[in-house]
Design a protein around this motif. Structure first.
Motif, short mmCIF file in Angstrom:
data_model
loop_
_atom_site.label_atom_id
_atom_site.label_comp_id
_atom_site.label_asym_id
_atom_site.label_seq_id
_atom_site.Cartn_x
_atom_site.Cartn_y
_atom_site.Cartn_z
N HIS A 126 -31.91 18.00 -9.55
CA HIS A 126 -32.23 17.55 -10.91
C HIS A 126 -32.94 16.21 -10.89
CE1 HIS A 126 -28.89 20.01 -13.13
NE2 HIS A 126 -29.84 20.76 -12.63
N ASP A 127 -33.91 16.09 -11.78
CA ASP A 127 -34.41 14.76 -12.14
C ASP A 127 -33.50 14.22 -13.24
OD1 ASP A 127 -36.44 14.99 -10.34
OD2 ASP A 127 -37.96 15.54 -11.81
N LEU B 288 -38.39 10.44 -16.28
CA LEU B 288 -37.64 11.23 -15.32
C LEU B 288 -37.92 10.79 -13.89
CD1 LEU B 288 -38.08 14.78 -16.90
CD2 LEU B 288 -36.00 13.38 -16.88
N VAL B 289 -36.85 10.66 -13.08
CA VAL B 289 -36.97 10.28 -11.68
C VAL B 289 -35.99 11.11 -10.87
CG1 VAL B 289 -37.70 7.92 -12.18
CG2 VAL B 289 -35.26 8.43 -11.91
N SER C 251 -44.40 4.20 -6.70
CA SER C 251 -45.26 4.62 -7.81
C SER C 251 -45.28 6.15 -7.84
CB SER C 251 -46.68 4.07 -7.62
OG SER C 251 -47.57 4.58 -8.59
N LEU C 252 -45.00 6.71 -9.00
CA LEU C 252 -44.96 8.17 -9.13
C LEU C 252 -45.43 8.55 -10.53
CD1 LEU C 252 -41.28 9.26 -9.73
CD2 LEU C 252 -41.86 6.90 -9.34
N PRO C 253 -45.76 9.82 -10.74
CA PRO C 253 -46.25 10.25 -12.06
C PRO C 253 -45.21 9.97 -13.14
CG PRO C 253 -46.69 11.94 -10.41
CD PRO C 253 -45.80 10.92 -9.76
N LEU C 254 -45.67 9.51 -14.29
CA LEU C 254 -44.79 9.24 -15.40
C LEU C 254 -44.54 10.53 -16.17
CD1 LEU C 254 -43.25 7.28 -17.25
CD2 LEU C 254 -45.39 6.87 -18.48
N ARG C 255 -43.28 10.90 -16.25
CA ARG C 255 -42.88 12.09 -17.01
C ARG C 255 -41.69 11.70 -17.88
NH1 ARG C 255 -40.43 15.12 -13.12
NH2 ARG C 255 -40.07 13.10 -12.17
#
Length: 377
Positions: A235-236, A275-276, A371-375
């Motif tokens: 799960h995120d 979400l991460v 750094s990761l995509p923003l969701r």
């Protein structure tokens, strides 16, 4: 007949706040033997895409026949979803039994669609397309003998199409199960890692004779483990929940280091629902404590910061460096198990759409950033 196929195929071709208790909204369905669905939405998208692609040719070659094609298109999709659900329930059955019932389910789905197609064409065809026998590429079964012949061909075709749907879903699900297994293994790798570090902290307090602080730390650790070990590794989670867990961990470590340690958390309200992957910050926090607070005799401040950069979410952990390490990388801050775990998890989760950087900043501090995509949830 339509392109060498009976006309019946026309339809078949087609804790700090209530936000911490937010439910996880994005899930990855459990693996399913044979053709278990990835999740309901993905199974539906696959079905709609498949039968729409197969129906385009009929729509183009049969102007005005959309009312005749649409019911079969819709029923094919509904049967595909039912089929996927049935197969999902077979996942806990013995392999031979699951295969047998899976094949039977595909055959029954094909027969059901064939019966519906025959009924639509025989009952509605003459009214929707008067003189249908003269329409190029289309034939209406006007006798029971012709209807039976068309049923046989239609059943065979539908079984093939539903079988293809099952095979495609199985392939996608096998790939997802492999990725899920890798992610689960990487996620569980963290548990003994941070547990070992925390138990060392408790042992340190006991050696110092700080029994009261050690007792409080054990209770805090119990609550922390109860929360973290109950998390689904696939799960995120909302960022506010991930940050709350790290706050708990920092409170545990502050029991050990006392005045030598301080921390600051910067989390904008608009990013609380980002979400991460759960516990993705844990190795960075642990490294800041181990390599920043541990070797230093002075007060060290750890800063956990979250910010948005265009369509990216940047999470950073920064800490003071011991004076003797100012301006250079702390000893032992290579790609240890924690950082390797982060890179492996991000690689599996985001492919090439992530970055991990670390190094000294401003001479006297050390920063590690993801750094990761923003969701958003």
């Amino acid at each position: 007949m339509h392109n060498g196929c009976p006309a019946i195929f026309l339809s078949s071709l087609p804790r700090h706040s209530k936000t911490r208790r937010l439910a996880v909204r994005k899930t990855v369905a459990s693996g399913v033997f044979m053709a278990g669905i990835l999740n309901g939405r993905e199974a539906l998208v696959l079905a709609v895409t498949l039968w729409t692609a197969l129906s385009i040719n009929d729509i183009l070659m049969l102007p005005g026949g959309l009312p005749l094609i649409a019911p079969g298109w819709l029923s094919s999709i509904l049967l595909a979803i039912v089929l996927a659900r049935i197969l999902q329930h077979l996942q806990n059955q013995p392999k031979g039994l699951a295969i047998g019932f899976g094949i039977l389910a595909v055959v029954l789905a094909g027969m059901s669609q064939a019966v519906l197609d025959i009924a639509i064409i025989m009952l509605a065809g003459p009214h929707i397309l008067p003189g249908g026998l003269s329409v190029p590429g289309f034939a209406i079964a006007n006798t029971w003998e012709k209807a039976l012949l068309q049923f046989r061909f239609s059943m065979i075709w539908n079984v093939i199409v539903f079988g293809f749907y099952v095979a495609a879903l199985s392939l996608l699900n096998a790939q997802r199960r492999k990725l899920d297994a890798e992610m689960r293994a990487l996620r569980y790798e963290l548990n003994p890692h941070f547990l070992f570090n925390t138990l060392n902290s408790i042992a340190g307090l006991i050696e110092e004779g700080s029994a009261g602080r050690a007792d409080r730390m054990v209770l805090s650790l119990s609550r922390f483990l109860q929360t973290t070990l109950s998390l689904n590794p696939l799960h995120d989670v909302p960022l506010v929940q991930e940050v709350a867990l790290q706050r708990d961990y920092l409170e545990i470590e502050r029991e050990r280091f006392g005045e030598r340690m301080a921390f600051e958390i910067r989390l904008p309200v608009e990013l609380e629902t980002a979400l991460v992957p759960n516990l993705i910050l844990q190795p960075l926090i642990e490294n800041a404590v181990k390599h920043g607070v541990g070797p230093s005799s002075r007060r060290v401040t750890i800063v956990l910061d979250a910010r948005q950069e265009t369509d990216r979410l940047v999470l950073s952990v920064e800490n003071d460096l011991p004076p003797e390490q100012a301006g250079r990388k702390p000893a032992g801050m290579g790609m240890g198990i924690g950082l390797r775990n982060i890179t492996d998890r991000l690689q599996a989760r985001f492919g090439k759409r992530w970055q991990l950087s670390s190094g000294p900043v401003n001479g006297s501090r050390y920063r590690a950033a993801i750094s990761l995509p923003l969701r958003k949830a």
